[in-house]
Motif scaffolding. Structure first.
Motif, PDB file in Angstrom:
ATOM      1  N   GLN A 152       0.807  -1.270  -0.053  1.00  0.00           N
ATOM      2  CA  GLN A 152       0.068  -0.277   0.016  1.00  0.00           C
ATOM      3  C   GLN A 152       0.894   1.272  -0.060  1.00  0.00           C
ATOM      4  OE1 GLN A 152      -3.337  -0.037  -0.242  1.00  0.00           O
ATOM      5  NE2 GLN A 152      -3.708   2.179  -0.099  1.00  0.00           N
ATOM      6  N   SER A 153       0.451   2.312  -0.724  1.00  0.00           N
ATOM      7  CA  SER A 153       1.541   3.692  -0.807  1.00  0.00           C
ATOM      8  C   SER A 153       0.849   4.749  -1.369  1.00  0.00           C
ATOM      9  CB  SER A 153       2.256   3.083  -2.051  1.00  0.00           C
ATOM     10  OG  SER A 153       3.361   4.228  -2.351  1.00  0.00           O
ATOM     11  N   SER A 154       1.166   5.716  -0.789  1.00  0.00           N
ATOM     12  CA  SER A 154       0.991   7.031  -1.459  1.00  0.00           C
ATOM     13  C   SER A 154       1.566   7.265  -2.699  1.00  0.00           C
ATOM     14  CB  SER A 154       1.006   8.160  -0.465  1.00  0.00           C
ATOM     15  OG  SER A 154       0.399   7.908   0.684  1.00  0.00           O
ATOM     16  N   GLY A 155       1.174   8.454  -3.283  1.00  0.00           N
ATOM     17  CA  GLY A 155       1.921   8.813  -4.654  1.00  0.00           C
ATOM     18  C   GLY A 155       3.144   9.435  -4.249  1.00  0.00           C
ATOM     19  N   GLY A 156       4.016   9.531  -5.430  1.00  0.00           N
ATOM     20  CA  GLY A 156       5.399  10.112  -5.190  1.00  0.00           C
ATOM     21  C   GLY A 156       6.523   9.093  -4.871  1.00  0.00           C
ATOM     22  N   ALA A 157       6.563   8.283  -3.740  1.00  0.00           N
ATOM     23  CA  ALA A 157       7.580   7.413  -3.423  1.00  0.00           C
ATOM     24  C   ALA A 157       6.734   6.261  -2.656  1.00  0.00           C
ATOM     25  CB  ALA A 157       8.667   7.953  -2.962  1.00  0.00           C
ATOM     26  N   CYS A 158       6.957   5.109  -2.720  1.00  0.00           N
ATOM     27  CA  CYS A 158       6.538   4.065  -1.688  1.00  0.00           C
ATOM     28  C   CYS A 158       7.577   4.111  -0.353  1.00  0.00           C
ATOM     29  CB  CYS A 158       6.672   2.773  -2.511  1.00  0.00           C
ATOM     30  SG  CYS A 158       6.052   1.387  -1.556  1.00  0.00           S
ATOM     31  N   GLU A 159       6.815   4.110   0.619  1.00  0.00           N
ATOM     32  CA  GLU A 159       7.523   4.192   1.933  1.00  0.00           C
ATOM     33  C   GLU A 159       8.084   2.653   2.093  1.00  0.00           C
ATOM     34  OE1 GLU A 159       5.177   4.844   5.192  1.00  0.00           O
ATOM     35  OE2 GLU A 159       5.342   7.022   5.005  1.00  0.00           O
ATOM     36  N   ALA A 160       7.570   1.562   1.573  1.00  0.00           N
ATOM     37  CA  ALA A 160       8.269   0.236   1.799  1.00  0.00           C
ATOM     38  C   ALA A 160       9.235  -0.139   1.011  1.00  0.00           C
ATOM     39  CB  ALA A 160       7.008  -0.761   1.389  1.00  0.00           C
ATOM     40  N   CYS A 161       9.292   0.179  -0.430  1.00  0.00           N
ATOM     41  CA  CYS A 161      10.368  -0.155  -1.127  1.00  0.00           C
ATOM     42  C   CYS A 161      11.299   1.055  -1.682  1.00  0.00           C
ATOM     43  CB  CYS A 161       9.923  -0.997  -2.330  1.00  0.00           C
ATOM     44  SG  CYS A 161       9.163  -0.010  -3.693  1.00  0.00           S
ATOM     45  N   GLY A 162      10.642   2.289  -1.287  1.00  0.00           N
ATOM     46  CA  GLY A 162      11.370   3.475  -1.858  1.00  0.00           C
ATOM     47  C   GLY A 162      11.236   3.822  -3.326  1.00  0.00           C
ATOM     48  N   HIS A 163      10.797   3.150  -4.238  1.00  0.00           N
ATOM     49  CA  HIS A 163      10.722   3.483  -5.599  1.00  0.00           C
ATOM     50  C   HIS A 163       9.828   4.456  -5.797  1.00  0.00           C
ATOM     51  CE1 HIS A 163      13.293   0.270  -7.628  1.00  0.00           C
ATOM     52  NE2 HIS A 163      13.241  -0.416  -6.294  1.00  0.00           N
ATOM     53  N   PRO A 164       9.936   5.245  -6.500  1.00  0.00           N
ATOM     54  CA  PRO A 164       9.196   6.466  -7.169  1.00  0.00           C
ATOM     55  C   PRO A 164       7.750   6.043  -7.817  1.00  0.00           C
ATOM     56  CG  PRO A 164      11.104   6.436  -8.681  1.00  0.00           C
ATOM     57  CD  PRO A 164      11.177   5.417  -7.713  1.00  0.00           C
ATOM     58  N   ASN A 165       6.798   6.566  -7.726  1.00  0.00           N
ATOM     59  CA  ASN A 165       5.394   6.287  -8.513  1.00  0.00           C
ATOM     60  C   ASN A 165       5.007   7.718  -8.916  1.00  0.00           C
ATOM     61  OD1 ASN A 165       3.459   6.723  -6.474  1.00  0.00           O
ATOM     62  ND2 ASN A 165       4.717   5.409  -5.327  1.00  0.00           N
ATOM     63  N   ASN A 166       5.220   8.008 -10.054  1.00  0.00           N
ATOM     64  CA  ASN A 166       4.467   9.229 -10.625  1.00  0.00           C
ATOM     65  C   ASN A 166       3.272   9.153 -11.364  1.00  0.00           C
ATOM     66  OD1 ASN A 166       6.171  11.307  -8.928  1.00  0.00           O
ATOM     67  ND2 ASN A 166       7.704  10.677 -10.299  1.00  0.00           N
ATOM     68  N   PHE A 167       2.728  10.156 -11.636  1.00  0.00           N
ATOM     69  CA  PHE A 167       1.635  10.112 -12.735  1.00  0.00           C
ATOM     70  C   PHE A 167       0.611   8.758 -12.558  1.00  0.00           C
ATOM     71  CE2 PHE A 167       5.620  11.633 -14.704  1.00  0.00           C
ATOM     72  CZ  PHE A 167       5.623  12.765 -14.437  1.00  0.00           C
ATOM     73  N   ASP A 168       0.417   7.958 -13.626  1.00  0.00           N
ATOM     74  CA  ASP A 168      -0.690   7.153 -13.476  1.00  0.00           C
ATOM     75  C   ASP A 168      -0.125   5.895 -12.829  1.00  0.00           C
ATOM     76  OD1 ASP A 168       0.870   6.361 -15.535  1.00  0.00           O
ATOM     77  OD2 ASP A 168      -1.011   6.322 -16.934  1.00  0.00           O
ATOM     78  N   GLU A 169       1.107   5.652 -12.255  1.00  0.00           N
ATOM     79  CA  GLU A 169       1.858   4.275 -12.098  1.00  0.00           C
ATOM     80  C   GLU A 169       1.143   3.507 -10.893  1.00  0.00           C
ATOM     81  OE1 GLU A 169       5.861   5.378 -11.670  1.00  0.00           O
ATOM     82  OE2 GLU A 169       6.146   5.696 -13.684  1.00  0.00           O
ATOM     83  N   LEU A 170       0.585   4.092 -10.010  1.00  0.00           N
ATOM     84  CA  LEU A 170      -0.078   3.589  -8.913  1.00  0.00           C
ATOM     85  C   LEU A 170      -1.228   2.627  -9.304  1.00  0.00           C
ATOM     86  CD1 LEU A 170      -0.775   5.905  -5.637  1.00  0.00           C
ATOM     87  CD2 LEU A 170       0.926   3.664  -6.046  1.00  0.00           C
ATOM     88  N   LEU A 171      -1.377   1.278  -8.900  1.00  0.00           N
ATOM     89  CA  LEU A 171      -2.232   0.444  -9.105  1.00  0.00           C
ATOM     90  C   LEU A 171      -3.433   0.472  -8.409  1.00  0.00           C
ATOM     91  CD1 LEU A 171      -0.060  -2.732  -9.568  1.00  0.00           C
ATOM     92  CD2 LEU A 171      -0.683  -1.024 -11.040  1.00  0.00           C
ATOM     93  N   ASP A 172      -4.663   0.449  -8.754  1.00  0.00           N
ATOM     94  CA  ASP A 172      -6.043   0.789  -7.828  1.00  0.00           C
ATOM     95  C   ASP A 172      -5.990   2.050  -6.992  1.00  0.00           C
ATOM     96  OD1 ASP A 172      -6.534  -1.824  -9.000  1.00  0.00           O
ATOM     97  OD2 ASP A 172      -5.749  -2.869  -7.019  1.00  0.00           O
ATOM     98  N   PRO A 173      -5.748   3.173  -7.879  1.00  0.00           N
ATOM     99  CA  PRO A 173      -5.582   4.284  -7.149  1.00  0.00           C
ATOM    100  C   PRO A 173      -7.136   4.731  -6.592  1.00  0.00           C
ATOM    101  CG  PRO A 173      -5.548   4.797  -9.522  1.00  0.00           C
ATOM    102  CD  PRO A 173      -5.685   3.262  -9.621  1.00  0.00           C
ATOM    103  N   TYR A 174      -6.938   5.583  -5.498  1.00  0.00           N
ATOM    104  CA  TYR A 174      -8.144   5.988  -4.864  1.00  0.00           C
ATOM    105  C   TYR A 174      -7.937   7.270  -4.344  1.00  0.00           C
ATOM    106  CZ  TYR A 174      -6.987   4.128  -0.446  1.00  0.00           C
ATOM    107  OH  TYR A 174      -6.017   3.605   0.742  1.00  0.00           O
ATOM    108  N   TYR A 175      -9.007   8.200  -3.999  1.00  0.00           N
ATOM    109  CA  TYR A 175      -8.799   9.540  -3.348  1.00  0.00           C
ATOM    110  C   TYR A 175      -8.861   9.332  -1.761  1.00  0.00           C
ATOM    111  CZ  TYR A 175      -9.871  14.408  -2.559  1.00  0.00           C
ATOM    112  OH  TYR A 175      -9.834  15.885  -2.072  1.00  0.00           O
ATOM    113  N   PRO A 176      -7.791   9.262  -1.074  1.00  0.00           N
ATOM    114  CA  PRO A 176      -8.139   8.961   0.242  1.00  0.00           C
ATOM    115  C   PRO A 176      -9.107   9.959   1.399  1.00  0.00           C
ATOM    116  CG  PRO A 176      -5.864  10.014  -0.281  1.00  0.00           C
ATOM    117  CD  PRO A 176      -6.534   9.635  -1.430  1.00  0.00           C
TER     118      PRO A 176
END
Length: 532
Positions: A152-176
């Motif tokens: 589970q991750s927010s946008g920008g970068a993943c706390e768990a693995c540290g990899h960036p995720n910008n734009f439409d890269e997150l899977l199953d996105p939702y508005y928290p």
């Protein structure tokens, strides 16, 4: 200390002004940066220990929305709380610089120069949007599944693995802020910083500096460099943050992580002025010709932004800037085996703990248990037990033994060759933990405890006092960046606490003050002080 020599710039991660600091923050970058800055000052270096609040982050907007207040009001209150926490910690920061017109001009001049030099490119990208709210979702405004590790991750970068995720890269996105709102993807034209264009320069930088990083951060950079480097948004269609100054992207905001690097340049200038070294140029201390030593302190989850994007911002600028010399990262500090979290109220505030626990004792425990290489856990029961057994009891045994000596205070005692040799061993064991390539407040705290226990168990009498005091004096000099209050008291009483002074040939008789033997002011139970 000479004000003309190249500065040592110590930069702990910019705190987001969405709340006060909690104990996890202290045990992460903030105590470590303060210990490092104090040690470098003790070596006679001109140190600029600086940071500033990260007001433009989307976490401010989401937190304010959750509280039902204006973001600007949250920033004001949180900035005051953050400043109070730094004061309570005894941090050597000269204050938090105002986010004022000089700040904004520094940031906008920096990115405008980059833009004019061709560092940015106009791209059409796909962003998730909350359909009903009409909000572009990025960073704290979007949650989903990390495409790299599936956490589970927010946008920008993943706390768990540290990899960036910008734009439409997150899977199953939702508005928290409203998970029931439908999410759709829309194409938007924005400016980006293409990191792939800087691959060779970044590779050269990491070849020189990353071998000195801690293993997890070094491994993450290796992973990132093994694949295509991402485009990083420079502008976003947001509603909070600095307005972007570019004609191609009217109405957009500057992406807050782009703002961070020039913000630190401004903060360095502001802090230096208050240390008696003003400069006309706000970027003076970051110019390559100034030859600063720049040391970053931040969490593993910010390696991409602080360890790659910030470097890329400096390398892509037409002005020749210095780059960070040393990067010290930390893992997560947990509370009851779960990550400290402001948003979930799972925390102990920094000021609350430091109100109830004597500062030196809190600093010792947090340094000893800091998550330098892997996650570590905080409980107040463990704090009471560890501080009592490893610091207070041996310290007070030693203090009692010194108090019982009949040697008058101020008597000058010759130190034997054996005493000098042992004092040197103490210095060597502590100094190694302050070296840039192995900097470890935990190692310093552990060595303090080990040496205290040894000294407290040795026999002290008139014949051995000089040799013992030489070792104690050496131990205190290197412990001073952690045990700030008791060593300030001793230094004020005339005890010589200097590092790198060479062999201790003679010592002046002194006593140790007693440390608090009980924690009556510390409420029992691991839940004490947790925000509701």
């Amino acid at each position: 200390m000479s004000l003309d020599e190249p500065p040592v710039i110590v930069v702990p991660a910019t705190p987001t002004s969405n709340g006060g600091l909690h104990v996890g923050h202290l045990a992460g970058p903030y105590l470590a940066a303060d210990v490092y800055a104090r040690y470098q000052r003790a070596r006679g270096k001109f140190v600029i220990h600086t940071t500033c609040t990260d007001d433009s982050q989307s976490f401010v907007a989401t937190r304010a929305a959750g509280l039902g207040i204006a973001p600007a009001d949250l920033v004001r209150d949180a900035t005051a709380q953050i400043g109070q926490a730094f004061t309570a910690l005894g941090a050597t920061l000269v204050g938090l610089p105002p986010v004022d017109e000089t700040y904004r001009r520094t940031v906008l001049d920096f990115v405008t120069a980059q833009h004019q030099a061709g560092a940015f490119e106009l791209r059409t990208v796909r962003f998730p949007f909350a359909r009903r709210a009409g909000v572009c979702l990025y960073d704290a405004l979007v949650s989903g599944i990390c495409p790299t590790c599936l956490a589970q991750s927010s946008g920008g970068a993943c706390e768990a693995c540290g990899h960036p995720n910008n734009f439409d890269e997150l899977l199953d996105p939702y508005y928290p802020l409203d998970p029931t709102d439908d999410v759709e993807h829309r194409e938007v034209e924005i400016l980006v910083l293409p990191l792939e264009r800087l691959r060779n320069q970044l590779a050269d930088y990491y070849a020189q500096h990353a071998p000195r990083w801690r293993p997890n951060a070094r491994d993450l950079v290796t992973e990132l460099m093994a694949g295509p480097l991402p485009d990083v948004p420079v502008t976003v269609p947001g509603h909070w943050g600095l307005p972007a100054p570019f004609a191609e992207t009217p109405g957009q905001r500057l992406y807050p992580w782009i703002e961070a690097m020039p913000a630190i340049i401004y903060s360095t200038w502001w802090s230096a002025g208050r240390l008696g070294r003003p400069a006309e140029r706000t970027d003076q201390f970051w110019l390559a010709d100034t030859q600063p030593t720049i040391v970053y302190f931040h969490g593993y989850d910010n390696v991409f932004h602080w360890g790659m994007l910030d470097v890329a911002m400096l390398l892509s600028h037409p002005q020749r800037y210095a780059t960070p010399t040393v990067t010290v990262t930390n893992e997560f500090y947990e509370l009851d085996r779960s990550k400290f979290s402001t948003s979930r109220g799972h925390l102990i505030s920094a000021t609350d703990l430091l109100d109830r626990v004597p500062r030196d004792l809190a600093r010792f425990y947090l340094a000893l248990t800091a998550p330098e290489f892997q996650r570590t856990n905080f409980t107040e029961a463990d704090l009471r037990n560890v501080v009592a057994t490893r610091l207070v009891r041996p310290w007070n045994r030693l203090a009692t033994a010194l108090a019982e000596l009949t040697i008058p205070d101020g008597a000058v005692l010759p130190v034997s060759a054996v005493g000098r040799a042992r004092a040197q061993v103490v210095a060597d064991r502590l100094r190694r933990h302050y070296q840039d390539d192995r900097f470890s407040p935990g190692g310093v705290a552990d060595t303090i405890a080990t040496q205290l226990d040894r000294l407290a168990r040795d026999t002290i009498n008139s014949d051995t006092a000089a040799d013992m005091l030489a070792q104690v004096q050496t131990l205190l000099a290197y412990a001073a960046p952690i045990l700030i209050d008791v060593t300030d008291m001793l230094a004020g009483a005339g005890v010589r606490l200097r590092i790198d002074d060479g062999p201790v040939d003679k010592v002046t008789m002194f006593r140790l003050p007693m440390l608090p033997a009980t924690f009556d002011q510390l409420a029992p139970g691991a839940d004490a002080g947790r925000a509701s």
